[in-house]
Design an enzyme around this catalytic site. Structure first.
Site, PDB file in Angstrom:
ATOM      1  CD  GLN A 132      -3.106   1.008   2.041  1.00 20.16           C
ATOM      2  OE1 GLN A 132      -3.273   0.016   2.731  1.00 20.16           O
ATOM      3  NE2 GLN A 132      -3.917   2.036   2.079  1.00 20.16           N
ATOM      4  CG  PHE A 133       1.299   3.832  -3.590  1.00 20.70           C
ATOM      5  CD1 PHE A 133       1.245   5.209  -3.743  1.00 20.70           C
ATOM      6  CD2 PHE A 133       0.320   3.053  -4.200  1.00 20.70           C
ATOM      7  CE1 PHE A 133       0.241   5.802  -4.489  1.00 20.70           C
ATOM      8  CE2 PHE A 133      -0.682   3.633  -4.960  1.00 20.70           C
ATOM      9  CZ  PHE A 133      -0.731   5.007  -5.101  1.00 20.70           C
ATOM     10  CB  THR A 134      -2.137   5.277  -0.176  1.00 20.71           C
ATOM     11  OG1 THR A 134      -2.614   4.137   0.523  1.00 20.71           O
ATOM     12  CG2 THR A 134      -2.514   5.194  -1.644  1.00 20.71           C
TER      13      THR A 134
END
Length: 149
Positions: free
Chosen positions: A78-80
């Site tokens: 999850q890059f966010t």
């Protein structure tokens, strides 16, 4: 590296309507990777996740790890988690590592968890995923590798 750890009764990830990862009780991990993360960060967090005592013992105290209770891991990239929302209203993702850096380190992190005797299911790196979980407690922790802590 940054990980959101959620104790769960069940969790699954689907991509295009197909289940790609699913567990019964254990931990759902949302895993973010930034530019300067290394194998050292992955090892540190694999150790931390494996030994994290967030399951109750017979007296109701948080004394058991995921291994102690025979739980599994569902790991989702999850890059966010590295979205910066301090300015304006649109998140800035400049702190998130590019996929050519993040994907191999994410895979390495999951292999480190497996090497510790854990069952590890994953999402699909870079895909649009639907994540379902029954958060148990709820118990949610945020872990950062030492470079950020």
């Amino acid at each position: 590296m940054r990980i959101v750890v959620q104790r769960c009764k069940s969790a699954k990830v689907t991509v295009d309507g197909q289940v790609v990862g699913q567990i019964a009780h254990g931990l759902l991990l949302l895993v973010g990777i930034t530019h300067d993360d290394t194998e050292k960060d992955a090892l540190y967090l694999a150790e931390k996740v494996t030994g994290l005592r967030i399951f109750e013992d017979e007296e109701g105290k948080l004394n058991h790890s995921v291994k102690d209770v025979g739980g599994a891991i569902l790991s989702v990239s999850q890059f966010t988690l590295y979205g910066d929302c301090r300015k304006g209203r649109r998140p800035n993702f400049m702190a998130a590592a590019k996929s050519n850096v993040a994907s191999p380190l994410y895979d390495q992190f999951n292999e480190l968890l497996k090497s510790k005797g854990l069952t590890v299911e994953t999402g699909l790196f870079g895909a649009e995923m639907d994540v379902e979980l029954v958060n148990w407690g709820p118990v949610t922790m945020i872990l950062d590798s030492p470079t950020l802590a």
